[in-house]
Write a protein that holds these residues in place. Structure first.
Motif, short mmCIF file in Angstrom:
data_model
loop_
_atom_site.label_atom_id
_atom_site.label_comp_id
_atom_site.label_asym_id
_atom_site.label_seq_id
_atom_site.Cartn_x
_atom_site.Cartn_y
_atom_site.Cartn_z
N GLU A 232 -2.45 -11.72 6.40
CA GLU A 232 -1.05 -11.51 6.77
C GLU A 232 -0.37 -10.58 5.78
N ALA A 233 -0.72 -10.74 4.48
CA ALA A 233 -0.14 -9.87 3.45
C ALA A 233 -0.61 -8.44 3.64
N ARG A 234 -1.88 -8.25 4.00
CA ARG A 234 -2.40 -6.91 4.24
C ARG A 234 -1.68 -6.25 5.42
N LYS A 235 -1.49 -7.02 6.48
CA LYS A 235 -0.82 -6.50 7.67
C LYS A 235 0.63 -6.11 7.37
N LYS A 236 1.33 -6.98 6.64
CA LYS A 236 2.73 -6.73 6.32
C LYS A 236 2.88 -5.53 5.40
N THR A 237 1.99 -5.40 4.40
CA THR A 237 2.08 -4.30 3.45
C THR A 237 1.80 -2.96 4.12
N PHE A 238 0.77 -2.94 4.97
CA PHE A 238 0.44 -1.68 5.64
C PHE A 238 1.54 -1.22 6.58
N SER A 239 2.22 -2.18 7.22
CA SER A 239 3.28 -1.82 8.17
C SER A 239 4.44 -1.11 7.51
N THR A 240 4.63 -1.35 6.20
CA THR A 240 5.75 -0.71 5.49
C THR A 240 5.56 0.80 5.33
N CYS A 241 4.31 1.26 5.36
CA CYS A 241 4.08 2.70 5.18
C CYS A 241 3.42 3.36 6.38
N ALA A 242 3.12 2.58 7.43
CA ALA A 242 2.45 3.12 8.62
C ALA A 242 3.30 4.20 9.30
N SER A 243 4.62 3.97 9.37
CA SER A 243 5.50 4.93 10.03
C SER A 243 5.52 6.26 9.29
N HIS A 244 5.59 6.17 7.95
CA HIS A 244 5.59 7.40 7.14
C HIS A 244 4.28 8.15 7.32
N LEU A 245 3.17 7.43 7.35
CA LEU A 245 1.86 8.05 7.51
C LEU A 245 1.74 8.74 8.86
N THR A 246 2.36 8.18 9.89
CA THR A 246 2.35 8.80 11.22
C THR A 246 3.06 10.15 11.21
N VAL A 247 4.26 10.18 10.59
CA VAL A 247 5.02 11.42 10.47
C VAL A 247 4.23 12.46 9.69
N VAL A 248 3.62 12.02 8.58
CA VAL A 248 2.84 12.91 7.73
C VAL A 248 1.67 13.51 8.50
N SER A 249 0.97 12.70 9.27
CA SER A 249 -0.20 13.16 10.00
C SER A 249 0.16 14.23 11.02
N ILE A 250 1.24 14.00 11.77
CA ILE A 250 1.68 14.97 12.78
C ILE A 250 2.12 16.27 12.12
N TYR A 251 2.93 16.15 11.07
CA TYR A 251 3.50 17.34 10.44
C TYR A 251 2.43 18.18 9.74
N TYR A 252 1.64 17.55 8.88
CA TYR A 252 0.63 18.31 8.14
C TYR A 252 -0.47 18.84 9.05
N GLY A 253 -0.81 18.07 10.08
CA GLY A 253 -1.85 18.52 11.00
C GLY A 253 -1.50 19.86 11.63
N THR A 254 -0.24 20.02 12.01
CA THR A 254 0.18 21.26 12.68
C THR A 254 0.40 22.42 11.69
N ILE A 255 1.04 22.15 10.55
CA ILE A 255 1.33 23.27 9.64
C ILE A 255 0.08 23.76 8.92
N ILE A 256 -0.90 22.86 8.66
CA ILE A 256 -2.15 23.31 8.06
C ILE A 256 -2.89 24.22 9.04
N PHE A 257 -2.89 23.83 10.31
CA PHE A 257 -3.52 24.66 11.34
C PHE A 257 -2.82 26.02 11.44
N ALA A 258 -1.50 26.03 11.27
CA ALA A 258 -0.72 27.25 11.46
C ALA A 258 -0.74 28.18 10.26
N TYR A 259 -0.73 27.64 9.04
CA TYR A 259 -0.50 28.48 7.86
C TYR A 259 -1.61 28.50 6.83
N VAL A 260 -2.53 27.54 6.86
CA VAL A 260 -3.63 27.55 5.89
C VAL A 260 -4.86 28.11 6.59
N ARG A 261 -4.90 29.44 6.72
CA ARG A 261 -5.97 30.13 7.41
C ARG A 261 -5.88 31.61 7.09
#
Length: 313
Positions: A232-261
């Motif tokens: 339960e502690a693992r689930k609760k702790t991960f949920s606190t940063c899951a939303s941030h990680l989602t935003v990070v994944s979408i944002y970095y995934g697209t800009i790395i494809f666009a500009y790091v090449r």
């Protein structure tokens, strides 16, 4: 190219996405809806963070900064995008184009740095909870916030100065909906090798360094979560940063494809489609994820609505 005996270009024409009217109108409705929802969502987050004292902590101060940034980040490009959907000819002056380039990349760099700072904040909160209040005090939080903005606006300054000294003598059509780096270089009749090399180096350094710092923070967070004895502690702790990680994944995934090449690998059609994700979609995803998945923000929002009902009663 040699610019001798060629007429200097004073404005550019955006080509946008399509010349078909019904398709342009459909895209206009979609982009306008997403843009307005993004503005309202991010403005709501800022208002809640400013008015609810329980949210005036480093995590939500950073979130408020991110929401404020997203408002201007999307506003730097979307109005021209909407204009290209309504009109066949949408122009921008050379000075306006360079200005748009600077502010777009400044806010993009600021977002990269800010996302890394937010990841570091979650790392301290989860991996060093007993020392968190000392390591991430309000003063430190404000310094990190200010440093993100200052660093972001310094990063593209030299490439922008070099671009302002380029000559443009035709053609004047930008195969995009905003003044991105590759379309600008494509239209110049000057030698762009130096500014291209410097621009791509700056972009790669900012994007990759902030991405690696962000992933490093999350790597330590994952290790800490795995070590927790309670499921339960693992689930609760991960949920606190899951939303941030989602935003990070979408944002970095697209800009790395666009500009790091390599510059030679740029495809204008694919580039425009990818740009929609980090210019239009991500600024909307941020408030949606943080409000729909964050209990503190939802609690503060319900509290705000209750107060409004009492005032209206």
């Amino acid at each position: 190219m040699d610019g001798t005996n060629q007429t200097a270009v004073t404005e550019f024409i955006f080509l946008g996405f399509s010349s078909v009217l019904y398709l342009r109108l459909t895209l206009f409705v979609i982009f306008l809806t997403v843009y307005l929802l993004s503005l309202m969502g991010n403005t709501l987050i800022i208002f809640i963070v400013l008015t609810d004292v329980t949210l005036q902590t480093p995590m939500y101060i950073f979130l408020g900064n991110l929401s404020f940034l997203e408002i201007w980040y999307t506003t730097a490009t979307v109005p021209k995008l909407l204009a290209t959907c309504l009109a066949q000819v949408v122009t921008i002056s050379v000075f306006g184009c360079i200005t748009q380039y600077y502010f777009f990349f400044s806010m993009g760099a600021t977002e990269c740095i800010l996302l890394a700072v937010m990841a570091y904040d979650r790392y301290l909160a989860i991996c060093s909870p007993l020392r968190y209040s000392l390591l991430m005090s309000l003063r430190v939080c404000l310094r990190f916030s200010a440093g993100s903005w200052i660093g972001g606006f310094i990063a593209p300054l030299l490439p922008t100065i070099l671009i302002s000294h380029l000559s443009f003598c035709g053609p004047q059509k930008i195969n995009h909906f905003f003044c991105d780096s590759d379309p600008i270089f494509k239209l110049s009749c000057s030698d762009t090798f130096l500014v291209e090399a410097l621009g791509y180096t700056c972009s790669s350094v900012v994007i990759l360094s902030s991405f690696l710092l962000t992933m490093s923070s999350y790597g330590h967070i994952v290790v800490t979560i795995i070590r927790l004895s309670s499921r339960e502690a693992r689930k609760k702790t991960f949920s606190t940063c899951a939303s941030h990680l989602t935003v990070v994944s979408i944002y970095y995934g697209t800009i790395i494809f666009a500009y790091v090449r390599p510059p030679a690998k740029y495809n204008f059609t694919i580039g425009k489609v990818i740009s929609v994700f980090y210019c239009v979609v991500t600024p909307l995803v941020n408030p949606l994820i943080y409000t729909l998945r964050n209990k503190d923000v939802k609690k503060a929002f319900r509290k705000l609505l209750s107060q409004k009902r009492l005032l209206l009663a």
